[in-house]
Design a protein around this motif. Structure first.
Motif, PDB file in Angstrom:
ATOM      1  N   VAL A   1      -8.306   3.967  -0.217  1.00 59.60           N
ATOM      2  CA  VAL A   1      -7.786   3.148  -1.309  1.00 59.60           C
ATOM      3  C   VAL A   1      -8.460   1.775  -1.303  1.00 59.60           C
ATOM      4  O   VAL A   1      -8.593   1.135  -0.267  1.00 59.60           O
TER       5      VAL A   1
ATOM      6  N   LEU B   1       0.880   8.987  -9.462  1.00 61.84           N
ATOM      7  CA  LEU B   1       0.096   9.449  -8.316  1.00 61.84           C
ATOM      8  C   LEU B   1      -0.692  10.688  -8.715  1.00 61.84           C
ATOM      9  O   LEU B   1      -0.151  11.626  -9.313  1.00 61.84           O
TER      10      LEU B   1
ATOM     11  N   ASP C   1       5.609   5.050 -11.030  1.00 60.19           N
ATOM     12  CA  ASP C   1       4.570   4.935 -10.009  1.00 60.19           C
ATOM     13  C   ASP C   1       4.397   6.238  -9.235  1.00 60.19           C
ATOM     14  O   ASP C   1       3.291   6.554  -8.782  1.00 60.19           O
TER      15      ASP C   1
ATOM     16  N   GLN D   1      -7.580  12.080  -4.044  1.00 62.21           N
ATOM     17  CA  GLN D   1      -7.019  10.829  -3.550  1.00 62.21           C
ATOM     18  C   GLN D   1      -7.500  10.527  -2.134  1.00 62.21           C
ATOM     19  O   GLN D   1      -7.782   9.382  -1.782  1.00 62.21           O
TER      20      GLN D   1
ATOM     21  N   SER E   1      -6.518   5.404  -9.042  1.00 67.07           N
ATOM     22  CA  SER E   1      -6.378   5.262  -7.599  1.00 67.07           C
ATOM     23  C   SER E   1      -7.592   5.757  -6.826  1.00 67.07           C
ATOM     24  O   SER E   1      -7.640   5.642  -5.606  1.00 67.07           O
TER      25      SER E   1
END
Length: 312
Positions: A129, A56, A52, A124, A199
């Motif tokens: 999110v 990213l 995980d 990101q 993401s």
């Protein structure tokens, strides 16, 4: 004629590069230089996970680049292969364009790592999110994908992000719009639509804040003319001018990755062999675009030695 290609996000996996690093001092040097540039043990994260953390965006982007360039440097420095003699073009899918530019000496390795770390962080941070999404439309060409995206938008962002090959197009935008597109895709002629485990909604107008950050970073970055032409994602055309490359990398953050057209363009100019360095994700796309070309995937030390022997 031959082209060297570099994979994009999604090709990361725990353990990547570990066996190569054991077999090649040159590859280990690449991983160590990237670690030093970033001030983090990225090579340990690549080797051991957790998955995980590796997935990213801010880690995956420099990790994929480091793995690809470790393969490339082992091929060129250990294998004695000259890029200028071995390849007529280089290209990379999305973040892979940075790998391609570094391989062609437009950026040094440390600069490439820092730019990709920033690019991952900026992409990101551009969209909260949960507000963005991406989906793959299978069995749909780019025209069909555009029609689906337009029908689903309803005032929100829903646009083509990656024109990967004649039967796989990725759309990106607001999550609710992408979910609408997935729901209607089959009725509009796609075989299947699949939400992607990403993401953030890459390569769409929602990425403008990230494009602005990359414009600022690239403005202060020295870019040399690549030693072989780099096929740019957003134009699907070869480029060697440093100022044009800088502008194209900024546009790439919000623009469509024109991969199908890039491969078709290289094949049309006479490229008969495509070599993917550090991955196996681009090969199937290439064969669907240009069925008659040769595709070689180079990942292990055995792959590197075999290709070096063939080219030499």
């Amino acid at each position: 004629m031959r082209a060297f290609l570099f994979p994009g996000q999604g090709s990361q996996s725990v353990g990547m590069g570990a066996t190569l690093a054991e077999a090649s001092r040159t590859a280990r040097d690449v991983f160590e230089e990237v670690d030093e540039a970033l001030g983090q043990k990225l090579s340990q994260l690549m080797r051991e996970g957790p998955e995980d953390q590796l997935t990213l965006t801010e880690n995956a982007q420099p990790a994929i680049m480091a793995n690809a360039l470790a393969v490339f440097r082992a091929l060129t420095l250990d294998g004695g292969v000259s890029l200028e003699k071995a390849a007529h073009f280089v290209a990379g899918h999305s973040l892979g364009e940075y790998s391609a530019l570094s391989a062609a000496h437009a950026f040094d390795l440390s600069t490439t790592a820092k730019l990709l770390k920033l690019r991952g962080q900026a992409m990101q941070a551009a969209v909260p999110v949960g507000q963005g999404a991406m989906a793959a439309l299978l069995g749909a060409d780019v025209e069909k994908a555009r029609a689906i995206a337009e029908a689903a938008a309803e005032g929100e962002v829903c646009t083509v992000a990656n024109d990967n090959d004649p039967s796989q197009v990725v759309i990106s935008g607001h999550r609710t719009a992408i979910e609408r597109a997935v729901a209607i895709a089959k009725d509009m002629g796609a075989k299947r639509a699949v939400l992607l485990p990403v993401s953030a909604p890459f390569h769409c107008p929602l990425m403008q804040p990230a494009a602005d950050r990359m414009a600022e970073a690239l403005a202060g970055t020295q870019i040399e003319a690549p030693v072989v032409p780099v096929y740019a994602n957003v134009t699907a055309a070869p480029e060697q001018d440093p100022d044009a490359i800088r502008d194209l990398l900024v546009h790439q953050v919000t623009g469509m990755v024109r991969w199908r057209e890039s491969i078709a363009g290289m094949a049309a100019t006479g490229v008969e062999e495509f070599v993917e360095l550090g991955g196996k994700v681009l090969g199937p796309m290439i064969k669907r675009i240009a069925p008659d070309v040769k595709v070689t995937s180079v990942i292990t030390i055995d792959d590197i030695e075999a290709l070096a022997k063939e080219i030499a």
